[in-house]
Write a protein that holds these residues in place. Structure first.
Motif, mmCIF file in Angstrom:
data_model
loop_
_atom_site.group_PDB
_atom_site.id
_atom_site.type_symbol
_atom_site.label_atom_id
_atom_site.label_comp_id
_atom_site.label_asym_id
_atom_site.label_seq_id
_atom_site.Cartn_x
_atom_site.Cartn_y
_atom_site.Cartn_z
ATOM 1 N N ALA A 1 0.827 -1.203 0.000
ATOM 2 C CA ALA A 1 0.000 0.000 0.000
ATOM 3 C C ALA A 1 0.861 1.253 0.000
ATOM 4 O O ALA A 1 1.935 1.292 0.608
ATOM 5 C CB ALA A 1 -0.913 -0.003 1.223
ATOM 6 N N VAL A 2 0.382 2.259 -0.691
ATOM 7 C CA VAL A 2 1.066 3.551 -0.706
ATOM 8 C C VAL A 2 0.966 4.173 0.681
ATOM 9 O O VAL A 2 -0.073 4.100 1.342
ATOM 10 C CB VAL A 2 0.422 4.481 -1.761
ATOM 11 C CG1 VAL A 2 1.103 5.844 -1.755
ATOM 12 C CG2 VAL A 2 0.481 3.849 -3.133
ATOM 13 N N GLN A 3 2.043 4.787 1.144
ATOM 14 C CA GLN A 3 2.033 5.444 2.451
ATOM 15 C C GLN A 3 2.795 6.759 2.359
ATOM 16 O O GLN A 3 3.959 6.852 2.743
ATOM 17 C CB GLN A 3 2.631 4.561 3.540
ATOM 18 C CG GLN A 3 2.517 5.186 4.935
ATOM 19 C CD GLN A 3 2.937 4.248 6.040
ATOM 20 O OE1 GLN A 3 3.003 3.038 5.852
ATOM 21 N NE2 GLN A 3 3.200 4.791 7.220
ATOM 22 N N PRO B 1 -7.401 -0.087 4.175
ATOM 23 C CA PRO B 1 -8.125 -0.281 5.445
ATOM 24 C C PRO B 1 -7.170 -0.601 6.592
ATOM 25 O O PRO B 1 -6.237 -1.394 6.437
ATOM 26 C CB PRO B 1 -9.045 -1.465 5.124
ATOM 27 C CG PRO B 1 -9.311 -1.331 3.663
ATOM 28 C CD PRO B 1 -8.021 -0.838 3.071
ATOM 29 N N LEU B 2 -7.415 0.021 7.727
ATOM 30 C CA LEU B 2 -6.486 -0.043 8.856
ATOM 31 C C LEU B 2 -7.025 -0.943 9.963
ATOM 32 O O LEU B 2 -8.245 -1.047 10.157
ATOM 33 C CB LEU B 2 -6.253 1.364 9.426
ATOM 34 C CG LEU B 2 -5.805 2.435 8.441
ATOM 35 C CD1 LEU B 2 -5.855 3.809 9.101
ATOM 36 C CD2 LEU B 2 -4.403 2.141 7.932
ATOM 37 N N SER B 3 -6.117 -1.557 10.690
ATOM 38 C CA SER B 3 -6.503 -2.275 11.899
ATOM 39 C C SER B 3 -6.623 -1.269 13.049
ATOM 40 O O SER B 3 -6.182 -0.117 12.942
ATOM 41 C CB SER B 3 -5.458 -3.336 12.248
ATOM 42 O OG SER B 3 -4.236 -2.717 12.635
ATOM 43 N N LEU C 1 -8.619 9.189 12.195
ATOM 44 C CA LEU C 1 -8.154 8.052 11.402
ATOM 45 C C LEU C 1 -9.238 6.991 11.269
ATOM 46 O O LEU C 1 -9.313 6.295 10.245
ATOM 47 C CB LEU C 1 -6.900 7.453 12.033
ATOM 48 C CG LEU C 1 -5.654 8.341 11.957
ATOM 49 C CD1 LEU C 1 -4.499 7.719 12.731
ATOM 50 C CD2 LEU C 1 -5.248 8.585 10.511
ATOM 51 N N ALA C 2 -10.094 6.842 12.277
ATOM 52 C CA ALA C 2 -11.207 5.900 12.172
ATOM 53 C C ALA C 2 -12.167 6.330 11.070
ATOM 54 O O ALA C 2 -12.700 5.485 10.326
ATOM 55 C CB ALA C 2 -11.945 5.810 13.507
ATOM 56 N N TYR C 3 -12.385 7.628 10.931
ATOM 57 C CA TYR C 3 -13.251 8.141 9.859
ATOM 58 C C TYR C 3 -12.628 7.869 8.494
ATOM 59 O O TYR C 3 -13.321 7.395 7.570
ATOM 60 C CB TYR C 3 -13.475 9.641 10.059
ATOM 61 C CG TYR C 3 -14.194 10.303 8.912
ATOM 62 C CD1 TYR C 3 -15.578 10.204 8.786
ATOM 63 C CD2 TYR C 3 -13.494 11.028 7.952
ATOM 64 C CE1 TYR C 3 -16.242 10.805 7.736
ATOM 65 C CE2 TYR C 3 -14.155 11.641 6.898
ATOM 66 C CZ TYR C 3 -15.524 11.524 6.793
ATOM 67 O OH TYR C 3 -16.186 12.114 5.749
ATOM 68 N N ILE C 4 -11.348 8.159 8.356
ATOM 69 C CA ILE C 4 -10.667 7.920 7.089
ATOM 70 C C ILE C 4 -10.650 6.429 6.763
ATOM 71 O O ILE C 4 -10.862 6.023 5.611
ATOM 72 C CB ILE C 4 -9.236 8.494 7.146
ATOM 73 C CG1 ILE C 4 -9.304 10.024 7.249
ATOM 74 C CG2 ILE C 4 -8.421 8.075 5.926
ATOM 75 C CD1 ILE C 4 -7.967 10.688 7.505
ATOM 76 N N ASP C 5 -10.439 5.590 7.778
ATOM 77 C CA ASP C 5 -10.460 4.140 7.577
ATOM 78 C C ASP C 5 -11.829 3.676 7.097
ATOM 79 O O ASP C 5 -11.930 2.843 6.178
ATOM 80 C CB ASP C 5 -10.094 3.448 8.887
ATOM 81 C CG ASP C 5 -10.338 1.951 8.840
ATOM 82 O OD1 ASP C 5 -9.658 1.267 8.052
ATOM 83 O OD2 ASP C 5 -11.212 1.468 9.580
#
Length: 316
Positions: A8-10, A18-20, A293-297
């Motif tokens: 994934a691009v970072q 999608p994030l843990s 970050l939860a919103y972006i995820d």
């Protein structure tokens, strides 16, 4: 044979996929390191102003609440009544400062959410730029919080009224309703908090119509309720522990240094307020980063936002 998946691009603090839950927590800390001038600098100033105003309101209201509590129980002696009033008068007085703390906390959180969203793309926003032109969005965030508090208070008042009505006929029924109703109220509050967890970030980042954005934030939690519940509880426990570790020792120091168990004298208020500023700054920064970050995820999971962000990062 396992299918090959490209890395994934970072460009910023988290990978664009999608994030843990643990990646969200780690990203919240990375957001602080990426832009400390905003994450800490702006927060300290805002929290300091909030605590100062709240301390003044509490100090001014304490004599009135103390007088109201004095003599509340006729079975107490005058000395016991004075002691009771002095111990709990300042605690009740803090209720008058809660609206100030709530408004400032939501404004600060909104500002931090904007900074975190830029850190995801590897961009650093300046302190002077972070609030420029954001008045309308911040007002929506504060307005949504106000409506949520009113709804919670209305539900609580309805439960209290029902308990009182049942208690007129049966004390046992009132006790049972208090226990069951209280538990249901807490569960409903948790459910509502999680389902609306992403709304402030949406109001701050999208700038759309108020109710449209609220409905969108509600829909984004669909299918990820338990993951968001775990994140919400983890953040709540972490902030409570960190806040207690800092605030409680400072309050004890203030009590022993000033010989004022009620923390109402000016030296005691100053010392306790310093601890409150530090604790609130740390917890607000962490919580805002995690929820942004939860919103972006959630948008990466449901709307393919990771593709848009990767494209935006490649164009810069």
């Amino acid at each position: 044979m396992q299918q090959f998946r490209p890395m994934a691009v970072q460009p910023g603090i988290v990978p664009l996929r999608p994030l843990s839950v643990w990646e969200i927590i780690d990203g919240a800390f990375r957001a602080v390191r990426h832009n400390p001038k905003v994450m800490f600098g702006v927060t300290v100033v805002g929290v300091a102003i909030s605590v100062l105003i709240s301390a003044v309101i509490t100090w001014y209201a304490t004599p009135y609440t103390t007088d109201l509590l004095r003599g509340i129980d006729e079975g107490l002696s005058p000395a016991e009544s004075d002691q009771f009033a002095s111990l709990f008068g300042s605690a009740y007085a803090t209720a008058f400062s809660l609206p100030v703390s709530l408004v400032f906390t939501q404004i600060i959180t909104g500002v931090l959410i904007r900074s975190v969203s830029q850190s995801v793309l590897g961009k650093t926003i300046a302190p002077g730029e972070v609030m420029r032109g954001q008045g309308g969005r911040l007002a929506r965030v504060v307005g949504f919080t106000f409506l949520s508090v009113v709804a919670s208070l209305a539900a609580g008042a309805a439960l209290i009224g029902l308990v009182w009505w049942v208690g007129m006929a049966s004390l046992g029924g009132a006790i049972a309703l208090t226990l069951v109703g209280g538990l249901l109220y807490l569960l409903a509050a948790l459910w509502f908090s999680v389902r609306t967890l992403l709304v402030p970030a949406g109001l701050m980042l999208e700038g759309g119509a108020f109710w449209t954005t609220v409905a969108r934030g509600w829909r984004l939690t669909r299918g990820g309720f338990w993951r968001l519940t775990g994140l919400y509880l983890l953040v709540a426990v972490a902030t409570a522990v960190v806040g207690g570790i800092i605030a409680v020792p400072v309050q004890l120091i203030a009590t022993f240094a000033t010989q004022d168990p009620t923390l109402t004298t000016l030296p005691a208020v100053v010392i306790a307020s310093i601890g409150e500023v530090i604790a609130t700054t740390l917890t607000t920064v962490f919580a805002a980063g995690a929820y942004a970050l939860a919103y972006i995820d959630a948008r990466m999971r449901k709307e393919g936002l990771d593709v848009e962000l990767a494209r935006a990062a490649a164009q810069d």
